[in-house]
Design an enzyme around this catalytic site. Sequence first.
Site, PDB file in Angstrom:
ATOM      1  N   LYS A  90      -7.468 -10.498  -3.451  1.00  0.00           N
ATOM      2  CA  LYS A  90      -6.665 -10.429  -2.224  1.00  0.00           C
ATOM      3  C   LYS A  90      -5.834  -9.139  -2.189  1.00  0.00           C
ATOM      4  O   LYS A  90      -5.827  -8.436  -1.185  1.00  0.00           O
ATOM      5  CB  LYS A  90      -5.757 -11.672  -2.172  1.00  0.00           C
ATOM      6  CG  LYS A  90      -4.887 -11.776  -0.949  1.00  0.00           C
ATOM      7  CD  LYS A  90      -4.480 -13.199  -0.671  1.00  0.00           C
ATOM      8  CE  LYS A  90      -3.318 -13.691  -1.488  1.00  0.00           C
ATOM      9  NZ  LYS A  90      -2.029 -13.055  -1.173  1.00  0.00           N
ATOM     10  N   GLY A 145       2.731 -12.167   3.034  1.00  0.00           N
ATOM     11  CA  GLY A 145       3.833 -11.338   2.559  1.00  0.00           C
ATOM     12  C   GLY A 145       3.361  -9.938   2.194  1.00  0.00           C
ATOM     13  O   GLY A 145       4.078  -8.955   2.401  1.00  0.00           O
ATOM     14  N   SER A 192       8.464  -6.389  -8.266  1.00  0.00           N
ATOM     15  CA  SER A 192       7.641  -6.692  -7.100  1.00  0.00           C
ATOM     16  C   SER A 192       6.706  -5.543  -6.770  1.00  0.00           C
ATOM     17  O   SER A 192       7.145  -4.435  -6.428  1.00  0.00           O
ATOM     18  CB  SER A 192       8.525  -6.986  -5.888  1.00  0.00           C
ATOM     19  OG  SER A 192       7.741  -6.968  -4.724  1.00  0.00           O
ATOM     20  N   ASP A 202       1.511 -15.370  -9.823  1.00  0.00           N
ATOM     21  CA  ASP A 202       0.839 -16.285  -8.887  1.00  0.00           C
ATOM     22  C   ASP A 202       0.151 -17.447  -9.604  1.00  0.00           C
ATOM     23  O   ASP A 202      -0.292 -18.400  -8.960  1.00  0.00           O
ATOM     24  CB  ASP A 202      -0.194 -15.513  -8.047  1.00  0.00           C
ATOM     25  CG  ASP A 202       0.483 -14.557  -7.074  1.00  0.00           C
ATOM     26  OD1 ASP A 202       1.675 -14.754  -6.775  1.00  0.00           O
ATOM     27  OD2 ASP A 202      -0.178 -13.604  -6.610  1.00  0.00           O
ATOM     28  N   LYS A 233       8.412 -17.264  -2.766  1.00  0.00           N
ATOM     29  CA  LYS A 233       6.987 -17.085  -2.445  1.00  0.00           C
ATOM     30  C   LYS A 233       6.682 -17.826  -1.134  1.00  0.00           C
ATOM     31  O   LYS A 233       7.593 -18.152  -0.395  1.00  0.00           O
ATOM     32  CB  LYS A 233       6.123 -17.591  -3.601  1.00  0.00           C
ATOM     33  CG  LYS A 233       6.247 -16.734  -4.859  1.00  0.00           C
ATOM     34  CD  LYS A 233       5.666 -15.355  -4.642  1.00  0.00           C
ATOM     35  CE  LYS A 233       5.879 -14.449  -5.837  1.00  0.00           C
ATOM     36  NZ  LYS A 233       5.532 -13.064  -5.559  1.00  0.00           N
ATOM     37  N   ARG A 246      -1.684 -21.961  -2.952  1.00  0.00           N
ATOM     38  CA  ARG A 246      -1.778 -22.136  -4.407  1.00  0.00           C
ATOM     39  C   ARG A 246      -1.289 -23.530  -4.835  1.00  0.00           C
ATOM     40  O   ARG A 246      -1.767 -24.082  -5.827  1.00  0.00           O
ATOM     41  CB  ARG A 246      -1.030 -21.032  -5.144  1.00  0.00           C
ATOM     42  CG  ARG A 246      -1.587 -19.631  -4.774  1.00  0.00           C
ATOM     43  CD  ARG A 246      -1.314 -18.575  -5.802  1.00  0.00           C
ATOM     44  NE  ARG A 246      -1.485 -17.243  -5.228  1.00  0.00           N
ATOM     45  CZ  ARG A 246      -2.661 -16.639  -5.068  1.00  0.00           C
ATOM     46  NH1 ARG A 246      -3.773 -17.229  -5.426  1.00  0.00           N
ATOM     47  NH2 ARG A 246      -2.720 -15.423  -4.538  1.00  0.00           N
TER      48      ARG A 246
HETATM   49  C1  S3P Z   1       1.189  -9.064  -4.384  1.00  0.00           C
HETATM   50  C2  S3P Z   1       2.297  -9.018  -5.191  1.00  0.00           C
HETATM   51  C3  S3P Z   1       2.990 -10.222  -5.670  1.00  0.00           C
HETATM   52  C4  S3P Z   1       2.129 -11.456  -5.551  1.00  0.00           C
HETATM   53  C5  S3P Z   1       1.447 -11.540  -4.220  1.00  0.00           C
HETATM   54  C6  S3P Z   1       0.562 -10.337  -3.987  1.00  0.00           C
HETATM   55  C7  S3P Z   1       0.588  -7.805  -3.932  1.00  0.00           C
HETATM   56  O1  S3P Z   1       4.151 -10.411  -4.900  1.00  0.00           O
HETATM   57  O2  S3P Z   1       2.910 -12.609  -5.774  1.00  0.00           O
HETATM   58  O3  S3P Z   1       0.645 -12.716  -4.150  1.00  0.00           O
HETATM   59  O4  S3P Z   1      -0.558  -7.810  -3.432  1.00  0.00           O
HETATM   60  O5  S3P Z   1       1.246  -6.763  -4.080  1.00  0.00           O
HETATM   61  P1  S3P Z   1       5.538  -9.656  -5.240  1.00  0.00           P
HETATM   62  O6  S3P Z   1       5.355  -8.225  -5.055  1.00  0.00           O
HETATM   63  O7  S3P Z   1       6.533 -10.233  -4.270  1.00  0.00           O
HETATM   64  O8  S3P Z   1       5.845 -10.051  -6.655  1.00  0.00           O
END
Ligand code: S3P
Length: 430
Positions: free
Chosen positions: A22, A94, A167, A315, A342, A388
């Site tokens: 993803k 997100g 993050s 995750d 999340k 999830r």
């Molecule tokens: C992601 C980063 C993570 C992860 C999300 C995907 C990404 O989030 O939990 O499912 O693709 O950069 P955070 O950056 O908030 O930790």
Amino acid sequence: METFRKHGSICIQGEIEVPGDKSISHRAVILGSIASGTTKVENFLDGEDCMRTVEAFRSMGVTIKKDKNTLLIYGNGIRGLREPLKPLYFGNSGTTARLMLGLLSGMPFSATVYGDESLTKRPMDRVLEPLKKMGASVLGRQNNCYLPLTISGGDLHGITHTMSINSAQVKSSILLAGLNASGLTKVIENNRTRNHTENMLRAFGANINVVDNEITMDTTSELHATDIYVPGDISSAAFLIAAAAIKPNSDLLIKNIGLNETRTGFLDILAKMGSRVDILNRRDIGGEEIGDVHITYHPLKAVTVEGDIIPRLIDEIPIIALIATQANGRTIIRNAEELRVKETDRIKAVVDVLSTLGAKIHGTEDGMIIEGVTPLSGGNVKSYSDHRIAMMTIIASLITQDDVRIDDVSSISISYPKFKDDLNSVISTN
Ligand code: S3P
């Protein structure tokens, strides 16, 4: 409401591939859309989240053709996006929201962005604060911190940002803004988070330099289209791997999984818990490590999951909590307060679901404590509209005594649309 339970004695056996990653799929669409030339993306994840990113770029004038899991992206060039005529809808994603806010802040136009109920509650100030320092202006709910938001930019300058939370979305947002900012943009990480943005920016020819935990981006006038093969998503594979880890006699091979070190904490923890995990056929494709994961069942023991490893498995914590119910001893998960923000509050959701099913688990401010081995019963649970949580609960139903009824599992299509079919295809009777 859907009911899950497997009757009779079953185990997990066979060979399978899981859908594309993803995080990498989102980034391929973003960079392909602003590159010069045509980018072909193979094994693209056509889950709902990544399709939000595709739709956002289509709304800004990028032609993206999709044939099953292959995309052809006819990039508009780094400054060639068109001002969107309508607000951009990011759904539950997100990653789309935070990465796009970074990219949009470097564009010479305004865009309004919004999302679903869950995304509307998720904090955006973590990206907006640094983006504002770079020169972006933002208007939105609750003191300009939450979606819907209108972002205007176009005249950015580089900053040095030391990460206060771990993050990859925040890091990536700043780097994407840095593409169009004057001067150097530097991000300093305390703990390393997934580095797909850096890897892909490099592959597209951006002026990026990574030394230890410092990433430096210089203004980039052009990105060059490049073909991308998206490895299987380890975060999706984790559910099938977990099924094999908790069902005696299991023996499962998952091929072509992304094994970027910033993502493989789950495999390290499983091995520590006693599962046998072998990696075969390791290779590099476009700067991302890939390989096959072979897991065979062995009795499990409890572990402590904390510190630097947390961003490498963030995750996977819901599914680790389920595995811990079947591990001998007390598993402690800490330093995982990010789970609170999340798709839902995943500490609350995991504790609610697993305790309803009879697990001995309790939540802490930044994690959870689980006692095993505890047989699971059954019951009615909520998935909190979180993909999830829904998949973790379906895996739990493989070991429950009684039926598990889940209010709604449609959120699974966000990251793993064919999850139920894939799971059924590796279930064998003993
Ligand atoms: C992601 C980063 C993570 C992860 C999300 C995907 C990404 O989030 O939990 O499912 O693709 O950069 P955070 O950056 O908030 O930790």
